[in-house]
Each structure stands twice: as structure tokens, then as C-alpha cells.
Scaffold this motif. Sequence first.
Motif, PDB file in Angstrom:
ATOM      1  N   SER A 140      17.149  16.331  43.697  1.00 31.46           N
ATOM      2  CA  SER A 140      17.132  17.838  42.983  1.00 31.46           C
ATOM      3  C   SER A 140      18.098  18.790  43.398  1.00 31.46           C
ATOM      4  O   SER A 140      18.574  18.598  44.560  1.00 31.46           O
ATOM      5  CB  SER A 140      15.473  18.164  43.176  1.00 31.46           C
ATOM      6  N   ASP A 193      16.270  22.296  36.329  1.00 34.11           N
ATOM      7  CA  ASP A 193      15.581  23.218  36.358  1.00 34.11           C
ATOM      8  C   ASP A 193      14.375  23.077  35.397  1.00 34.11           C
ATOM      9  O   ASP A 193      14.481  22.841  34.154  1.00 34.11           O
ATOM     10  CB  ASP A 193      16.377  24.659  35.796  1.00 34.11           C
ATOM     11  N   SER A 194      13.170  22.963  35.778  1.00 36.93           N
ATOM     12  CA  SER A 194      12.053  22.467  35.297  1.00 36.93           C
ATOM     13  C   SER A 194      11.670  23.687  33.854  1.00 36.93           C
ATOM     14  O   SER A 194      10.949  23.454  32.955  1.00 36.93           O
ATOM     15  CB  SER A 194      10.881  22.357  35.860  1.00 36.93           C
ATOM     16  N   ARG A 195      12.286  24.876  34.231  1.00 40.00           N
ATOM     17  CA  ARG A 195      12.009  26.017  33.088  1.00 40.00           C
ATOM     18  C   ARG A 195      13.101  26.524  32.267  1.00 40.00           C
ATOM     19  O   ARG A 195      12.952  27.187  31.288  1.00 40.00           O
ATOM     20  CB  ARG A 195      11.548  27.387  33.820  1.00 40.00           C
ATOM     21  N   ASP A 197       7.364  20.036  38.086  1.00 38.48           N
ATOM     22  CA  ASP A 197       8.319  20.486  39.520  1.00 38.48           C
ATOM     23  C   ASP A 197       8.002  19.235  40.437  1.00 38.48           C
ATOM     24  O   ASP A 197       7.030  18.968  40.928  1.00 38.48           O
ATOM     25  CB  ASP A 197       7.775  21.603  40.163  1.00 38.48           C
ATOM     26  N   TRP A 198       9.058  18.563  40.829  1.00 37.16           N
ATOM     27  CA  TRP A 198       9.085  17.256  41.549  1.00 37.16           C
ATOM     28  C   TRP A 198       8.833  17.739  43.017  1.00 37.16           C
ATOM     29  O   TRP A 198       8.156  16.974  43.754  1.00 37.16           O
ATOM     30  CB  TRP A 198      10.698  16.600  41.616  1.00 37.16           C
ATOM     31  N   ARG A 199       8.900  18.813  43.774  1.00 39.04           N
ATOM     32  CA  ARG A 199       8.725  19.010  44.891  1.00 39.04           C
ATOM     33  C   ARG A 199       7.025  19.222  45.087  1.00 39.04           C
ATOM     34  O   ARG A 199       6.544  19.043  46.232  1.00 39.04           O
ATOM     35  CB  ARG A 199       9.146  20.397  45.430  1.00 39.04           C
ATOM     36  N   SER A 200       6.481  19.684  43.930  1.00 36.85           N
ATOM     37  CA  SER A 200       5.036  19.773  44.172  1.00 36.85           C
ATOM     38  C   SER A 200       4.471  18.619  43.574  1.00 36.85           C
ATOM     39  O   SER A 200       2.966  18.396  43.964  1.00 36.85           O
ATOM     40  CB  SER A 200       4.584  20.952  43.379  1.00 36.85           C
ATOM     41  N   PRO A 229      17.548  26.190  41.971  1.00 35.19           N
ATOM     42  CA  PRO A 229      17.784  25.811  40.414  1.00 35.19           C
ATOM     43  C   PRO A 229      19.117  26.479  39.714  1.00 35.19           C
ATOM     44  O   PRO A 229      19.562  26.004  38.830  1.00 35.19           O
ATOM     45  CB  PRO A 229      16.516  26.379  39.651  1.00 35.19           C
ATOM     46  N   GLU A 260      17.003  16.472  39.035  1.00 31.35           N
ATOM     47  CA  GLU A 260      16.397  17.457  38.290  1.00 31.35           C
ATOM     48  C   GLU A 260      16.896  18.784  38.646  1.00 31.35           C
ATOM     49  O   GLU A 260      17.548  19.030  39.443  1.00 31.35           O
ATOM     50  CB  GLU A 260      14.915  17.627  39.173  1.00 31.35           C
TER      51      GLU A 260
END
Length: 588
Positions: free
Chosen positions: A495, A439-441, A450-453, A499, A437
Motif C-alpha cells: 500500500s 486509495d480506497s475512496r 482499508d487494508w491497514r484495518s 494515498p 492498494e
Amino acid sequence: MASFSLPKIHDNPDGGWGPSSSNVPEQLKFKDIPYAPYSKSDKLGRFADWNDLTSDGRQTNTGPLAATNTRGGAGRGRRDGAQAFGSGTASAFSYFHIEDESSFSVVDNKAAPPRRGGGFARGRGSARGNSSFASRGTSRGGSRGGYNTAPRSGGQRGGRRGMRDWEKNNRTRESSVAISPSWQMLEEIEFHRLAKLRLDVDEPEDLGNYGRIFPYDKSYDRITTKTEKPLQSFDRLKYNTTTSDDPVIQQLAAKNTAKVYTTDVILSVLMTAPRSVYPWDIVIIREGDNLFLDKRDGGMFDHVTVNENAADPPQDPTPSNPNNPQDKQTAPDTPSINSATDLSLEATYISQNFGFQSVVESSAPPPVDFAHPNPFHGPGETEPLASCGYRYRVFDLGITEDEDIKLCVRTEVDAYVPGPGNPQDGHGLITIRALNEFDSRAQGAGGAPDWRSKLDSQRGAVVATEMKNNSCKLAKWTVQSVLAGAELMKLGYISRVNPRDNSRHVILSTASLRPTDFAAQLNVSFANGWGIVRTVTDLCMKMPEGKYVLVKDPNKSVIRLYAVPMTAFTTEDDEGEAFEGDEPESAA
């Protein structure tokens, strides 16, 4: 007896078309001409206004002399609210529907719910429709009877799109290899034709196992987002030699063990070709009755792609034009860490180091040595070898018993799980891979959560997104695991710590997957993959001896077979020349 008499003709001997007004009797001058009352203050515009609605709700048609306001619409009438002169009286130009529609009723007569979101006003909008961004979800100009400009894609159609989306579909990729004009194109096959091929292949025959593998560290199966573990960098030596340079394959070819020779990395790309988006190429050498499928050093086979199948995959920045001084001024000083090339290098680094870190390099449990040592490790090598085992297996591609078309493939396994079975006999073997992962944005993230959540609570959503964005990569990894006969595939979720920093990473979780079950989830058809391999094999077997290259078009779903000189893709050590007839390719 019946008779016929000619009617009286009003001739105009002085010229012109039609009868002269002097020859027409006064009482017949305005006969049968309808009269439409009008007001001198109204403007004469359209011949027929189909949008005009009378007070009773019926649609009317007004004629050439009718008093219709050119800016009028659905029942507007006069601008001051008064009824237009003559509109209430019956006119010869008025249209009345013959059928009775009073009994007609709508099944669902509920009011449409108001549209939400979108960023711009979604009500009546501008009074004159003069704002280019106002009220895109309604008719232009409110209820004036204009055309409907409802958005085709928006918040209610799968999410809003970003700025300059029209450019994203027009971006072109460079080919993985420079096509020389001297090359001769022999065949072109579209992906939809490849998707229809089928061939059932039996279980393979093991020829020999080489190398040493270490046990897998089961503590990595218990890692969660709350107990994340840093990813470390290891200096280990792992070989990825091409087919023709493999000494074991050279010995097997001398014994005529098979007719086709390749590696699992190359074979998986060919078997999952219809899923591929990025360009690739396979070098094919025909020597006698043998066929060798090779890769080029530094090509896409040595790198891992990122979000290849996403709707908007990562892109490399457009190179600036050296002849344009304006491009030099606008070009960024530092490249983006989220470009396609940088993400590919980062993913390759992550996948290799995760495989090195997740094994136990100690005496308890002990490593397993296969029957033969590593065939690529020379006596002068001092760098420690990575955990890797090579299994040479033969698959029979013959349709009938009389056909002798066997394929020898070198497969790889990364570790073993301690258990009752003997790894030397193929028990407990696993392959280790890693998803990353960034950057999800960022652009190219493909809508990944978002992997952490979400990784611990909604792992299914994370896996589904990765299966969509990395369909080709996951399919290749699954095919490689099945070809090697691995019982499990360990898939790590890694991840970035930040980011904006692509140098530090953490391990968030590890999943254990059975390759055959995961192939069913990915809808990977091995029968279709073997059909593609058999088709390419038959096509190359018909060609004379020489060198060929199978190229995937960078921007189209098609593969092409070219005949190339024998000196292509080779290095001349004596003359110090680089690739002849070719230029170094750009990373996928």
C-alpha cells in the motif's frame, strides 16, 4: 305460419345522420337514457376515473356526465372534504364487482418497515410533487393515486450510486493497436463461444532450465500491518524477451521440437481471455509448419493492470480538444495519480521491486544455478541480474495419438524455498507477485476495504474483493505459476504510505498460495484454457504463411484475427522508421 314485419323507421328526408327530432315522438325522446346527478360546481373531466374509490372500498367507474374531480385520486372526494354530489347514489355508470371479496385476506398484514438512508426525504414528500429530488421512494404527490417511482438501485439495492453514473457505462477505451484499413479481418470469435471449449492436456516435458535463482526470505511471511516494512527500489536486470527473439526457442524450432512456440506471459493472456476487459493483442507469425506467438515491445504484456474487472474500473482522463478553447481552460494542470495508466505503471514498479526485495542475495543460503546460464545476458552487461529462472517445457495438444501438435512455452520462476528437494529438479520453486492498494475512496477502487484495518482481522474480505476486482490478473498469475511448475506463489500486499503519494510504499503482508488450489478458488479452468489455445492454433494453421495479429476488442467481449503485412510492428534500423502501418499503443 311465421311472418316477419319490418320495424317502423323514423326517416329524415331533410339530410343529416339519424332521425330528425321532429319525427321522434315526445314520449320516446328520453327513453332508456340513464341519468347521472351532478353538481354545477364540479368540473367535468375524465370519461372514466378508475382511481376513484367509494366509501365502501370498492372501485367505481364514472361516466361522461359523472361529477369527478380531475385532481381527485384514491377516495379523495371533494377538495373541501364534503362528499361529491351524486357520488353516494347508485348510478347507471357505476361498476360493481360481481365476486365477493369479503373473505379475501393478505397473508402478511404487517406494516412495511420505514426506509432508511438515501439522503432525501422518504415520507409523503412534496404536496404537489414539484420537487425533483423529494421522496423518490414513494408515489409522486403522496397518496394521490399516481404511479410508483421506487428507485431501482439505492441504499437497499447494493448501495447508492454517485453523480453522473450514466457516463461511466458510456466511456470507451482505445484499442491496444491501431487497426489499419489495409488489414483483412479473417475471423471473429465471441467470448461466450470461447467459454465452451474444453481440452485435457497431460503433464509437460521439461526441455531445459536456464538462469539463476536466489532463496526466498521467509521473514516476509511474518510481516503484519503493525510491523510493516518499506518497499525499496532495486536496480536489477530482468529480461522479458518476446518469443521470436529467444535464442533457445530458435534452436528448438530448428530441431522441430514443437509446432507452436510462445511464453507463459502470452499464453496466460490467451488462456484467460474470457476474463479480460482491457484490450490486448498477440502477434502471430506462421513460418512453414511452425507458429510463433509474439508480443510487441511496450505493449500490455509489459505492464500490470489494476482493478480491471471492477464494476467501475479506473479511467484515463478524456483528452482535451485542441480546437476547443473551453477544454483548455477546464483541463487539469496535473494528471491524476489514480488514472488507469498511472496505476498500471505503479503496479508494475511495485510487483518488480517486491520480487527483487523478498529474496536473499547472499552466500547463505546460496543461490541455485540451473544447468544453463541466462540465455539473454551478454558478456558486456555489468548490471546485476535479478533472481529469475527460465524453464522450457513442451505440452502435447493432440486430441488423438496420431496428432502431432506440441506447444513449447518458456516459463519463469522467481526464487526457491530452501528445503530437502533440489530446485534444479523442480522442487521448492516459487513465483512472486504483488497486489497494490492506492486509495480506497478514489474512483476505481472497486469498494476495497482499508487494508491497514482489515488485512489482519478480515483477510478473507480483502482477498474476496481482490478476486472480484482483479479476476483476470490473478488468473493470469495463477496460470503462469502452474505452467512453470511452481509449488508456491508468494502474494504481497503493498500500500501507499500516503494515498496522495504514489512514490512511497510499504509492505503490509505476504500470503503463500498453492497455485492449483488458488486456481480452484478463482474458478480457473485449465481445460477451457487449453481449448482456447487449441482453437486459435487450428485457426492459424489453416492460414498461409505470413503475419497475423489477434486483437481483443477494447469495448466488446470479442477477439478478432487480422492478416497484416510482414513489415508491421517491425523497426527499420537503416531508415530510422518506427512502427510501420501502426501507431504506438496506449498502456492498458
